[in-house]
Design an enzyme around this catalytic site. Structure first.
Site, mmCIF file in Angstrom:
data_model
loop_
_atom_site.group_PDB
_atom_site.id
_atom_site.type_symbol
_atom_site.label_atom_id
_atom_site.label_comp_id
_atom_site.label_asym_id
_atom_site.label_seq_id
_atom_site.Cartn_x
_atom_site.Cartn_y
_atom_site.Cartn_z
ATOM 1 N N SER A 45 -4.874 -6.880 4.400
ATOM 2 C CA SER A 45 -5.155 -6.375 5.784
ATOM 3 C C SER A 45 -5.429 -4.683 5.370
ATOM 4 C CB SER A 45 -3.874 -6.331 6.829
ATOM 5 O OG SER A 45 -2.835 -6.113 5.783
ATOM 6 N N ASP A 323 1.516 0.312 13.047
ATOM 7 C CA ASP A 323 2.141 -0.622 13.437
ATOM 8 C C ASP A 323 3.392 -0.884 12.388
ATOM 9 O OD1 ASP A 323 1.069 -2.161 11.239
ATOM 10 O OD2 ASP A 323 -0.052 -3.275 12.808
ATOM 11 N N HIS A 326 1.131 -1.157 8.715
ATOM 12 C CA HIS A 326 -0.229 -0.394 8.585
ATOM 13 C C HIS A 326 -0.242 0.959 8.938
ATOM 14 C CE1 HIS A 326 -0.569 -4.879 8.916
ATOM 15 N NE2 HIS A 326 -1.214 -4.558 8.074
#
Length: 349
Positions: A45, A323, A326
């Site tokens: 991610s 978040d 990240h």
């Protein structure tokens, strides 16, 4: 072709163009670097630009993408992620996500491609996405289909992100701290195998990211009300990065075909920015900008009536984390700027 299918393709095509439009303008400002190179992205991610399914909770849900491109576009952030900034430095449009390869103009493929998939690792994790080996195999399939040639690969850069999903999955399914050192060794060994896999495909420049300070992620700092990093993971992160450094050093010593392996020191730049946030106009180091109203909810969560179960800060540009795991676009930009002052030019030549 029926009208519904035509509409679907049109909408997908339009979304992809919006997804990329802002990146082309920024890339044009950096053409002096390496305009002839292509960039191929593999990993998780931290570099995924849209490969995860829209059905998944997260990057295709509001409020992801509120800074760029203004709506959810598949990135695990409020805006751009690390792969976008690497492409920017190289003077390239951010590589198209693999899943969009058949619905974009063919000339978009000349910048490379992004195979990264959020939540994955070098081994299979709880996310049912392609692990690193499978991603590389997907790239090889395109080579077999003559989408990319050996000439393309030779002049390209491969970037690999291994940001810790294997470790979070290990803790969730095993929980044995005693076995962690040997598991870390196995992760680095498999990462090395994947780097060699890329070398055998013809890449001459292969870059892998160091592991970021996991103890500083909001998922870890929550236990101190987001006031300080969790030092218990420091030794584990250090072991990973030390083993990775030893492995990459040996690969460079053993290679005889002009392949160069390099480490992008994400750990050092994360630490540098977090230790001196004000110099990057960041005022909140550890508390995430977007978080669930309780521990059972995450950023983007809604209830059965579509009522939001999360809160968003007023200014994502002033926070490091978006978040629980990240960085924000502002944080990635700060990390990128820190990397530029150090070794980025030597690594991405």
């Amino acid at each position: 072709m029926d009208s519904h299918k035509q509409l679907f393709i049109f909408l997908c095509y339009s979304l992809v163009l919006v997804h990329l439009s802002g990146l082309e303008v920024e890339a044009s400002r950096h053409l002096k670097h390496h305009p002839s190179k292509e960039l191929f992205i593999f990993g998780d991610s931290y570099v995924d630009a849209g490969n995860t399914p829209k059905s998944d909770l997260g990057p295709w849900k509001k409020p992801y993408g509120i800074t760029f491109p203004g709506k959810p576009a598949g990135r695990f952030s409020d805006g751009r992620v690390l792969s976008d900034f690497i492409a920017k430095y190289l003077g390239l449009r951010s590589p198209i996500p693999h899943k969009f390869r058949n619905i974009v103009p063919k000339n978009y493929l000349k910048y490379g491609m992004n195979f990264a998939y959020g939540g994955t690792g070098v081994f299979d994790t709880s996310i049912s996405g392609p692990n690193l080996t499978t991603q590389i195999n997907s790239f090889n399939q395109l080579v077999q289909e003559h989408v990319y040639t050996q000439s393309d690969i030779t002049k390209s850069i491969a970037y690999v992100s291994v940001a810790g999903n294997d470790y979070s999955h290990y803790l969730a399914t095993n929980g044995s701290i005693q076995g962690f050192p040997s598991f870390i060794a196995s992760v680095v060994k498999q990462t090395t195998t994947n780097l060699v896999q890329l070398q055998k495909l013809g890449f001459k420049r292969i870059v892998v990211g160091a592991l970021q300070p996991l103890g500083c992620l909001p998922s870890a700092t929550a236990q101190t009300s987001f006031r300080s990093c969790d030092n218990t993971s420091s030794d584990l992160v250090a072991l990973h990065n030390n083993l990775l450094n030893q492995s990459v050093t040996k690969l460079n010593q053993d290679t005889n075909d002009h392949t160069t392996f390099a480490i992008l020191d994400i750990f050092d730049s994360f630490t540098s920015v977090l230790n001196n946030p004000s110099s990057h106009n960041i005022t909140e180091r550890f508390k995430p900008c977007c978080f669930g109203v309780s521990s059972e909810y995450n950023c983007g969560s809604v209830d059965e009536n579509n009522v939001k179960k999360y809160l968003v800060c007023e200014n994502p540009e002033s926070t490091f984390f978006w978040d629980r795991s990240h960085p924000t676009q502002a944080a990635w930009n700060a990390v990128y700027n820190d990397l530029k002052t150090k070794s980025l030019g030597q690594i991405l030549y």
